[in-house]
Structure formats: structure tokens, C-alpha cells
Design an enzyme around this catalytic site. Structure first.
Site, short mmCIF file in Angstrom:
data_model
loop_
_atom_site.label_atom_id
_atom_site.label_comp_id
_atom_site.label_asym_id
_atom_site.label_seq_id
_atom_site.Cartn_x
_atom_site.Cartn_y
_atom_site.Cartn_z
N ARG A 1 23.80 24.23 5.75
CA ARG A 1 23.99 22.83 5.37
C ARG A 1 24.98 22.16 6.32
O ARG A 1 25.59 22.81 7.16
CB ARG A 1 24.46 22.78 3.91
CG ARG A 1 23.42 23.31 2.93
CD ARG A 1 23.99 23.49 1.54
NE ARG A 1 24.42 22.23 0.96
CZ ARG A 1 25.18 22.13 -0.12
NH1 ARG A 1 25.59 23.24 -0.76
NH2 ARG A 1 25.52 20.96 -0.60
N ARG B 1 0.82 -1.22 0.00
CA ARG B 1 0.00 0.00 0.00
C ARG B 1 0.85 1.27 0.00
O ARG B 1 0.34 2.35 -0.31
CB ARG B 1 -0.93 0.00 1.21
CG ARG B 1 -2.07 -1.01 1.10
CD ARG B 1 -2.83 -1.14 2.39
NE ARG B 1 -3.37 0.14 2.85
CZ ARG B 1 -3.83 0.35 4.08
NH1 ARG B 1 -3.83 -0.62 4.97
NH2 ARG B 1 -4.30 1.54 4.41
#
Length: 456
Positions: free
Chosen positions: A321, A20
Site C-alpha cells: 500500500r 449513457r
């Protein structure tokens, strides 16, 4: 936390195909708060000090094994014959183990160590049950299996498809999680059958086998049905993320951070915020961010793998970052990006700047549009900017390069050689002046355009 009376083992079922999810990634590796769901569960198991942890794997097991490594041991369920059959595969991995076994699911990530311990504690109650099931009362019982109990003692476990209407009216549902005495687990599993609507070996049937043999079983009930919510689809994954974020926001505010618009701020599993931190709207914290006290994070900033020390300000529209370190009192402004770089105490980079593989000294000023050119197409190189240095706007610092203390780089310079302390470096082409040239150019172009219009 209650101290366990016997050694603990955990068996975690993760052999389902997860169809699913519509994904090539194994279901239990889908992330919540930047961490795979199964690792959320393992963190809680680790809090118990489990002696053995066995993950039952099947299709896609190489992904799970690559992610978890030697943190756990593995058992393989080649055929999907039900949850009881899955647990049976752990028999070899638990050979010689004498203690209590917790059975859990890799796609039910939010079970707390305290809840697990409550199950184990009940296992050592005066009536000495062989099996303890974790029950819950969902907002909507749907098609969950039911736990029929009286005074905490289980009289019957039944799957929804096999239940009578009267049994389906029972509000107490089976989470699937259980604690079992190791000397009883495989004995009881060996006595279950697959004579049911699905033709599978149901794990809950070990309770019915025990009851048929007059062996005591018991149920404990979690007060939070969300704790045992499974994740089988993208929609359920999104709902789990929503619940995780709500809890993370509440925790941050309870510990002294201000979130101007909490519903717009997103945290990672390991985000750390100090006291008196101000977070404006639409800020995203990726993994590995630690923020000290008295920091201001302006709107639309994105942080990952960054360390912000006291009295730092960033944003709006800042991007930090991995490897970004901002020392006390430093500041970066709008559209500034940092990666693997240190901004020294009191240093500033206020506008439109990229600092990569760089060290910026205390109180240095980085002008708008400055770029550290750290990559030559093959290797990264470092830029070192000394304390008190002034880098003029629109400068390119071509690494490897060092800018000395109190040095000045003139605006528009492309610096490829080291600059000494206190030196002015200006790297510009000589300006060429042609009086009247622009006027003549405009006149010529206007005449040409008009002629094209006439020619049609």
C-alpha cells in the site's frame, strides 16, 4: 517534435451530460489506468506547451473544477446547443490571444501530441488553411459525420443525419478535432446556423462557412482510428481500458520486463518497471509504483504507491500500500501487507504479516503472523525494528515501540515497551498444566451428547 510557429491554445469540450454512463461522476473524470480520461488528454496538451487551455464545462462542472483546479481556465455552456455553441463560450477566455487554437473533446483521451502537432503544422502549409480537421477511417463508419475532400482540401463537411447516400459512402470520417487560426475561429462560428436535423450549432459547419467564402480548409488523417475513439458508455470505457492495458503491457516488455501472462497483468498510468523484472500472472499495479531492475513479483500481488529496489522479491499474494519501500534484496512473501513502511536491505517478512507505519532494519527477520499495532483508534504510531533483529512468529508489536539491533522477540509475545539491542524479550502468560483434564472433558461431553440423542 516540430516546433510550433505561433502560440497554441487548447479548447476542450467537457460540458456534455454523459447520460449513457449512468453515473453521478462527471463523464470525463472516469478513469483509465487510474487517471481521469481528461487528464490523459491534458498531459498531451502540456507536451505542446500550450499558452492557454480552456475547458468548456456545464452540468457537474464543480466536479471538473475541483479535480483540475487552476491547471486550466473554464468557460460555462449552460445550454446544450451543440459543439459550435460550446466552443463559442471560450471567446472570453481567449480574448487577446493571437495564435492557433486546437479544439478537442474531454471524452477523447488518447489523442497524441504528435497528432495535434501534425494538425498545427498543416495549418501553416503553403495554402494557409483557416481550419484543419482531423479525419480518420474507422473500422465501421457507423453514423460518423463525413469529410468530403480532394487532395487534402475539404470540399464539404456533413453530419451523417444530413448526408446523402453518396456522401455516406465516403470512408473518411470527422473526428470532431480541429485546429483553427485564432483570428478566424469566432468569425466563422458567428456565421453558422442550426438549420439541421438536430437543431444544433455544429462545430464542423465552420468548415462549410469557410468553403462558401473561398477560404482554404484542409484535413489530416490519423493512421490509428482508436486514437480518436470517444467514450460515452461503460462498455466504451472498458474498451478504452483494454486498449490502454495492451499498450502498457507491450511497452513494459519492449523495455525489458518479463510478463509471464501479459493479459492478466494490469498497469496504472504511471507504473515504472526496470529491466529484468519478472511479473507472474494476476498482478495489479495501482498508481505510484516504481520497480527497479531484477525484481521478482509473484502471482496475485497488488501494489500501490510502492517503491521496490533491486533484487527485491514479493508475493505471491502480497499487498503493498502507499508508502511501502523495499530496500535492495529484501523480501516479503505470501499474505504480507505493508503500508507506510520501509523494509531494510536484505530484511524478510515471509508469511502472514502486517507492517504498518514501521521501519525494519537491514537483515531483520519478521516471523509469520507478526503485526505492528500502529493504530490506537485515534492516532497512528510507529514501530522501529533494528538491523539484525528477529521477531518470533505470532508477535504483536504495540506502537510506539522500538526493537533494538540484533534483539530477539520470542514467538507469541505482545511487546508494548522498547527492547534494547541484543536483548531477548518474552511476553507470555505462565503455562498451566492439568494432567488428565482433557480426557475427563471429552468423556463428559460424549456422555452428554449421547444422552441428548437418546432423549430425542
Amino acid at each position: 517534435m516540430w516546433e510550433a510557429e505561433r502560440p497554441i491554445a487548447a479548447v476542450i469540450l467537457a460540458a456534455g451530460k454523459g447520460t449513457r454512463m449512468k453515473s453521478q461522476r462527471h463523464k470525463v473524470l472516469h478513469e483509465i489506468g487510474g487517471k481521469p480520461m481528461i487528464e490523459h488528454l491534458l498531459d498531451q496538451v502540456d507536451r505542446l506547451g500550450a499558452e492557454r487551455t480552456v475547458v468548456i464545462v456545464g452540468e457537474g462542472r464543480e466536479q471538473v473544477e475541483a479535480r483540475l483546479g487552476t491547471r486550466v481556465s473554464y468557460a460555462v455552456q449552460d445550454q446544450q446547443l451543440g459543439t459550435g455553441h460550446a466552443v463559442m463560450q471560450a471567446k472570453g477566455a481567449l480574448d487577446g490571444f493571437e495564435g492557433d487554437v486546437l479544439v478537442m473533446f474531454g471524452d477523447v483521451p488518447f489523442v497524441r501530441a504528435e497528432t495535434m502537432m501534425g494538425m498545427l503544422k498543416r495549418l501553416h502549409g503553403e495554402d494557409a488553411p483557416a481550419v484543419v480537421v482531423l479525419g480518420f477511417k474507422p473500422y465501421d463508419p457507423l453514423q460518423y459525420g463525413r469529410v468530403i475532400a480532394r487532395d487534402g482540401r475539404i470540399t464539404k463537411m456533413v453530419e451523417f443525419k444530413d448526408a446523402t447516400d453518396e456522401e455516406r459512402s465516403c470512408p473518411l470520417c470527422n473526428s470532431g478535432l480541429m485546429a483553427v487560426r485564432s483570428d478566424m475561429l469566432f468569425k466563422l462560428l458567428g456565421e453558422i446556423d442550426n438549420e439541421n436535423a438536430q437543431g444544433e450549432f455544429y462545430l464542423p459547419d465552420v468548415v462549410n462557412v469557410a468553403i462558401a467564402s473561398d477560404i482554404p480548409t484542409a484535413v489530416t488523417v490519423t493512421s490509428d482510428p482508436d486514437e480518436v475513439a470517444g467514450i460515452n458508455s461503460r462498455a466504451e470505457l472498458a474498451d478504452a481500458e483494454r486498449r490502454f492495458q495492451q499498450a502498457a503491457r507491450a511497452k513494459a516488455m519492449a523495455e525489458g520486463a518479463t510478463l509471464v501472462a501479459p493479459e492478466t497483468v494490469f498497469f496504472s498510468h504511471d507504473t515504472v518497471l526496470g529491466q529484468d523484472v519478472l511479473v507472474e500472472p494476476n498482478v495489479v499495479f495501482g498508481p505510484g509504483v516504481t520497480v527497479a531492475d531484477n525484481v521478482i513479483i509473484h502471482a496475485f500481488s497488488h501494489l500501490e504507491g510502492a517503491l521496490l529496489k533491486e533484487h527485491v522479491q514479493i508475493g505471491p499474494y502480497a499487498r503493498l500500500r502507499p508508502g511501502a519501500v523495499l530496500e535492495e534484496g529484501s523480501k516479503i512473501g505470501n499474505f504480507v501487507e505493508m503500508k507506510n513502511a520501509v523494509l531494510g536491505e536484505g530484511a524478510k517478512a515471509n508469511h502472514l504479516t502486517y507492517l504498518g507505519d514501521a521501519t525494519v532494519g537491514a537483515n531483520a527477520n519478521i516471523g509469520a503472523g507478526t503485526i505492528t499495532c500502529n493504530y490506537d483508534g485515534y492516532f497512528k504510531h510507529k514501530t522501529v525494528i533494528g538491523p539484525g533483529a528477529f521477531i518470533g512468529s505470532n508477535s504483536a508489536l504495540i506502537a510506539p515501540v522500538k526493537i533494538g539491533a540484533d534483539a530477539i522477540v520470542a514467538a507469541g509475545s505482545a511487546v508494548s515497551r522498547d527492547v534494547s539491542d541484543g536483548e531477548l524479550r518474552m511476553v507470555r502468560a505462565e503455562q498451566l498444566v492439568k494432567p488428565g483434564w482433557a480426557d475427563r472433558f471429552h468423556d463428559a461431553m460424549k456422555k452428554k451428547k449421547e444422552q441428548e440423542r437418546k432423549d430425542g
